[in-house]
Design a protein around this motif. Structure first.
Motif, PDB file in Angstrom:
ATOM      1  N   SER A   1      89.431  52.843  58.478  1.00 34.94           N
ATOM      2  CA  SER A   1      88.161  53.361  57.122  1.00 34.94           C
ATOM      3  C   SER A   1      87.270  54.219  57.653  1.00 34.94           C
ATOM      4  N   THR A   2      86.827  54.285  58.950  1.00 37.22           N
ATOM      5  CA  THR A   2      85.721  55.272  59.705  1.00 37.22           C
ATOM      6  C   THR A   2      86.566  56.560  58.854  1.00 37.22           C
ATOM      7  N   LYS A   3      87.849  56.946  58.712  1.00 36.57           N
ATOM      8  CA  LYS A   3      88.198  57.921  58.267  1.00 36.57           C
ATOM      9  C   LYS A   3      88.527  58.151  57.224  1.00 36.57           C
ATOM     10  N   LYS A   4      88.286  56.758  56.565  1.00 41.72           N
ATOM     11  CA  LYS A   4      89.013  56.869  55.450  1.00 41.72           C
ATOM     12  C   LYS A   4      87.290  57.084  54.748  1.00 41.72           C
ATOM     13  N   ARG A   5      86.200  56.751  55.079  1.00 36.32           N
ATOM     14  CA  ARG A   5      85.065  56.773  54.865  1.00 36.32           C
ATOM     15  C   ARG A   5      84.848  58.223  54.643  1.00 36.32           C
ATOM     16  N   GLY A   6      84.810  59.247  55.721  1.00 38.10           N
ATOM     17  CA  GLY A   6      85.075  60.578  56.229  1.00 38.10           C
ATOM     18  C   GLY A   6      85.233  61.123  54.769  1.00 38.10           C
ATOM     19  N   PHE A   7      86.638  60.598  54.481  1.00 32.97           N
ATOM     20  CA  PHE A   7      87.342  61.524  53.506  1.00 32.97           C
ATOM     21  C   PHE A   7      86.882  61.239  51.696  1.00 32.97           C
ATOM     22  N   LEU A   8      86.058  60.102  51.710  1.00 34.85           N
ATOM     23  CA  LEU A   8      85.999  59.798  50.325  1.00 34.85           C
ATOM     24  C   LEU A   8      84.571  60.835  50.339  1.00 34.85           C
ATOM     25  N   ILE A   9      83.672  61.212  51.251  1.00 36.98           N
ATOM     26  CA  ILE A   9      82.633  61.831  51.411  1.00 36.98           C
ATOM     27  C   ILE A   9      83.507  63.386  50.756  1.00 36.98           C
ATOM     28  N   LYS A  10      84.332  63.930  52.687  1.00 37.64           N
ATOM     29  CA  LYS A  10      84.603  65.584  52.160  1.00 37.64           C
ATOM     30  C   LYS A  10      84.723  65.598  50.658  1.00 37.64           C
ATOM     31  N   VAL A  11      86.052  64.830  49.784  1.00 31.93           N
ATOM     32  CA  VAL A  11      86.736  65.502  49.017  1.00 31.93           C
ATOM     33  C   VAL A  11      85.644  65.362  47.357  1.00 31.93           C
ATOM     34  N   ARG A  12      85.021  64.519  47.822  1.00 32.12           N
ATOM     35  CA  ARG A  12      83.626  64.112  46.832  1.00 32.12           C
ATOM     36  C   ARG A  12      83.267  65.597  47.316  1.00 32.12           C
ATOM     37  N   LYS A  13      82.460  66.111  48.170  1.00 35.01           N
ATOM     38  CA  LYS A  13      81.455  67.076  48.669  1.00 35.01           C
ATOM     39  C   LYS A  13      82.030  68.339  48.475  1.00 35.01           C
ATOM     40  N   LYS A  14      83.502  68.344  49.281  1.00 37.44           N
ATOM     41  CA  LYS A  14      84.198  69.558  48.383  1.00 37.44           C
ATOM     42  C   LYS A  14      84.746  69.890  47.161  1.00 37.44           C
ATOM     43  N   ARG A  15      84.635  68.655  46.098  1.00 37.66           N
ATOM     44  CA  ARG A  15      84.228  69.470  44.745  1.00 37.66           C
ATOM     45  C   ARG A  15      83.305  69.210  43.872  1.00 37.66           C
TER      46      ARG A  15
ATOM     47  N   LEU B   1      83.494  56.432  37.166  1.00 39.95           N
ATOM     48  CA  LEU B   1      84.524  55.263  37.816  1.00 39.95           C
ATOM     49  C   LEU B   1      83.170  54.215  37.014  1.00 39.95           C
ATOM     50  N   ASN B   2      82.153  54.133  35.883  1.00 40.37           N
ATOM     51  CA  ASN B   2      81.642  53.094  34.806  1.00 40.37           C
ATOM     52  C   ASN B   2      81.086  52.185  35.991  1.00 40.37           C
ATOM     53  N   ILE B   3      80.847  52.157  37.255  1.00 43.41           N
ATOM     54  CA  ILE B   3      80.084  52.012  38.143  1.00 43.41           C
ATOM     55  C   ILE B   3      78.751  52.163  38.480  1.00 43.41           C
ATOM     56  N   HIS B   4      77.895  51.311  39.155  1.00 41.05           N
ATOM     57  CA  HIS B   4      76.568  51.584  39.423  1.00 41.05           C
ATOM     58  C   HIS B   4      76.705  53.003  40.661  1.00 41.05           C
ATOM     59  N   THR B   5      75.507  53.205  40.943  1.00 43.63           N
ATOM     60  CA  THR B   5      76.161  54.831  42.352  1.00 43.63           C
ATOM     61  C   THR B   5      75.320  53.639  43.294  1.00 43.63           C
ATOM     62  N   SER B   6      74.578  53.255  43.571  1.00 44.71           N
ATOM     63  CA  SER B   6      74.597  52.228  45.114  1.00 44.71           C
ATOM     64  C   SER B   6      76.459  51.675  45.192  1.00 44.71           C
ATOM     65  N   THR B   7      76.953  51.327  44.450  1.00 47.96           N
ATOM     66  CA  THR B   7      78.386  50.666  44.374  1.00 47.96           C
ATOM     67  C   THR B   7      78.979  51.383  44.873  1.00 47.96           C
ATOM     68  N   TYR B   8      79.525  52.746  44.346  1.00 48.61           N
ATOM     69  CA  TYR B   8      80.018  53.725  45.168  1.00 48.61           C
ATOM     70  C   TYR B   8      79.598  54.027  46.221  1.00 48.61           C
ATOM     71  N   ALA B   9      78.339  54.385  46.484  1.00 49.90           N
ATOM     72  CA  ALA B   9      77.980  54.362  47.524  1.00 49.90           C
ATOM     73  C   ALA B   9      78.190  53.645  48.980  1.00 49.90           C
ATOM     74  N   ASN B  10      78.454  52.312  48.345  1.00 45.76           N
ATOM     75  CA  ASN B  10      78.956  51.190  49.119  1.00 45.76           C
ATOM     76  C   ASN B  10      80.148  51.169  49.905  1.00 45.76           C
ATOM     77  N   ILE B  11      81.149  52.018  48.843  1.00 49.40           N
ATOM     78  CA  ILE B  11      82.363  52.595  48.697  1.00 49.40           C
ATOM     79  C   ILE B  11      82.880  53.448  49.734  1.00 49.40           C
ATOM     80  N   GLU B  12      81.872  54.300  49.315  1.00 54.03           N
ATOM     81  CA  GLU B  12      82.730  55.743  50.558  1.00 54.03           C
ATOM     82  C   GLU B  12      82.081  55.156  52.154  1.00 54.03           C
ATOM     83  N   ARG B  13      81.139  54.476  52.032  1.00 52.62           N
ATOM     84  CA  ARG B  13      80.376  54.544  53.782  1.00 52.62           C
ATOM     85  C   ARG B  13      81.329  53.280  54.343  1.00 52.62           C
TER      86      ARG B  13
END
Length: 71
Positions: free
Chosen positions: A8-22, A33-45
């Protein structure tokens, strides 16, 4: 497809990394994704697991294998 460590730690870092890379904001990804920003932030964390539907959309959006997004 990008390869990532599935802990989960590596996965979390990956989502942040790929999003920022783009140069995307959490809000932009959440809108796609048609979801609230806070929901995506929770997934990313790693505080929330994505539903199958969201995982499929993330897989397509970021070009990664769905198995890497589900836990």
């Amino acid at each position: 497809m990008e390869e990532i460590d599935t802990s989960s730690t590596k996965k979390r870092g990956f989502l942040i990394k790929v999003r920022k890379k783009r140069k995307l904001t959490q809000k932009q990804v959440a809108e796609y994704l048609n979801i609230h920003t806070s929901t995506y932030a929770n997934i990313e964390r790693g505080d929330r697991n994505p539903s199958l539907e969201i995982a499929l959309l993330l897989s397509d959006f970021f070009g990664v294998d769905i198995r890497l997004l589900k836990r």
